[in-house]
Design a protein around this motif. Structure first.
Motif, PDB file in Angstrom:
ATOM      1  N   ARG A 197       0.833  -1.209   0.000  1.00 42.46           N
ATOM      2  CA  ARG A 197       0.000   0.000   0.000  1.00 42.46           C
ATOM      3  C   ARG A 197       0.866   1.257   0.000  1.00 42.46           C
ATOM      4  NH1 ARG A 197      -4.315   2.882  -1.044  1.00 42.46           N
ATOM      5  NH2 ARG A 197      -5.205   3.963   0.720  1.00 42.46           N
ATOM      6  N   ARG A 198       1.965   1.245   0.749  1.00 44.32           N
ATOM      7  CA  ARG A 198       2.882   2.387   0.740  1.00 44.32           C
ATOM      8  C   ARG A 198       3.419   2.626  -0.663  1.00 44.32           C
ATOM      9  NH1 ARG A 198       6.627   1.222   6.070  1.00 44.32           N
ATOM     10  NH2 ARG A 198       4.977   1.562   7.608  1.00 44.32           N
ATOM     11  N   LYS A 199       3.817   1.551  -1.323  1.00 49.77           N
ATOM     12  CA  LYS A 199       4.344   1.683  -2.692  1.00 49.77           C
ATOM     13  C   LYS A 199       3.286   2.270  -3.622  1.00 49.77           C
ATOM     14  CE  LYS A 199       7.724  -2.052  -2.358  1.00 49.77           C
ATOM     15  NZ  LYS A 199       8.103  -3.405  -2.832  1.00 49.77           N
ATOM     16  N   PHE A 200       2.069   1.788  -3.494  1.00 45.58           N
ATOM     17  CA  PHE A 200       0.977   2.282  -4.324  1.00 45.58           C
ATOM     18  C   PHE A 200       0.733   3.770  -4.066  1.00 45.58           C
ATOM     19  CE2 PHE A 200      -3.543   3.359  -4.629  1.00 45.58           C
ATOM     20  CZ  PHE A 200      -3.757   3.135  -5.978  1.00 45.58           C
ATOM     21  N   VAL A 201       0.641   4.150  -2.796  1.00 43.52           N
ATOM     22  CA  VAL A 201       0.365   5.551  -2.448  1.00 43.52           C
ATOM     23  C   VAL A 201       1.491   6.454  -2.935  1.00 43.52           C
ATOM     24  CG1 VAL A 201       0.095   7.173  -0.531  1.00 43.52           C
ATOM     25  CG2 VAL A 201      -1.170   5.013  -0.515  1.00 43.52           C
ATOM     26  N   LEU A 202       2.741   6.057  -2.737  1.00 42.36           N
ATOM     27  CA  LEU A 202       3.860   6.876  -3.210  1.00 42.36           C
ATOM     28  C   LEU A 202       3.808   7.070  -4.718  1.00 42.36           C
ATOM     29  CD1 LEU A 202       6.949   5.692  -1.139  1.00 42.36           C
ATOM     30  CD2 LEU A 202       5.667   7.823  -0.907  1.00 42.36           C
ATOM     31  N   ALA A 203       3.516   6.014  -5.447  1.00 43.56           N
ATOM     32  CA  ALA A 203       3.432   6.118  -6.904  1.00 43.56           C
ATOM     33  C   ALA A 203       2.332   7.088  -7.326  1.00 43.56           C
ATOM     34  CB  ALA A 203       3.192   4.742  -7.518  1.00 43.56           C
ATOM     35  N   ARG A 204       1.196   7.015  -6.652  1.00 38.05           N
ATOM     36  CA  ARG A 204       0.089   7.923  -6.974  1.00 38.05           C
ATOM     37  C   ARG A 204       0.446   9.369  -6.636  1.00 38.05           C
ATOM     38  NH1 ARG A 204      -3.720   5.742 -10.153  1.00 38.05           N
ATOM     39  NH2 ARG A 204      -4.252   7.926 -10.033  1.00 38.05           N
ATOM     40  N   LEU A 205       1.058   9.582  -5.482  1.00 35.37           N
ATOM     41  CA  LEU A 205       1.438  10.944  -5.103  1.00 35.37           C
ATOM     42  C   LEU A 205       2.401  11.539  -6.118  1.00 35.37           C
ATOM     43  CD1 LEU A 205       1.860  10.614  -1.219  1.00 35.37           C
ATOM     44  CD2 LEU A 205      -0.061  11.626  -2.488  1.00 35.37           C
TER      45      LEU A 205
END
Length: 175
Positions: A53-61
């Motif tokens: 989830r952290r990886k996903f959120v960072l990519a989106r940000l």
């Protein structure tokens, strides 16, 4: 220009992060970040997210164009003093770009230290700067989530710091 601020501590290093947002992008970015919530979630928070989830959120940000400035200093002697040192520099930097608003993640009874530090940093420039500052609960201000996620991952170093690189505007070392 508005800044949304959160903190992290990694060992003896204190990190203060400011997600910096230009006024025309404020509403759009807030909506996009709020869209990252999972059903039942009140906020996106570094400590509550798993690795995927952290990886996903960072990519989106990064896709959203988020920008975070980081202020770092040694905090062995006193964490509160380290925070205030970073905050003074952040206020000076905001004044240099005619920043208009500073929102800090609330720390309840410790908020008074921030308010005193900001007033001191503004000094005689307070009225001319038009800088508004306040503390907010991160559950109610999604733009604080950007600073939280980026500084949390940046502080881990390694691949996590690499993932934050597209969003890092600057890193000010105050040691």
């Amino acid at each position: 220009m508005q800044a949304f601020v959160d903190e992290s501590r990694r060992g003896d290093t204190y990190l203060l992060a400011a997600a910096v947002v230009e006024l025309p992008n404020l509403s759009r970015l807030r909506t996009r970040v709020r869209g990252l919530l999972l059903p039942g979630q009140r906020e996106v928070h570094f400590r509550r997210e798993n690795t995927a989830r952290r990886k996903f959120v960072l990519a989106r940000l990064a896709e959203f164009g988020a920008r975070v400035d980081i202020y770092r200093t040694d905090c062995r002697a006193n964490e509160e003093r380290a925070r205030q040192k970073c905050l003074i520099r952040l206020v000076d930097d905001l004044l240099d770009v005619e920043g208009r608003r500073l929102v800090l993640d609330t720390r309840d009874e410790r908020n008074k230290h921030d308010l005193l530090t900001i007033r001191t940093a503004l000094g005689k420039r307070a009225r001319d700067s038009h800088l508004l500052y306040e503390h907010a609960d991160s559950a109610w201000e999604p733009l604080l989530w950007i600073a939280d996620m980026v500084v949390g991952c940046y502080g881990l170093g390694g691949d996590w710091a690499r993932r934050t690189a597209p969003m890092i505007g600057s890193v000010q070392r105050l040691d």
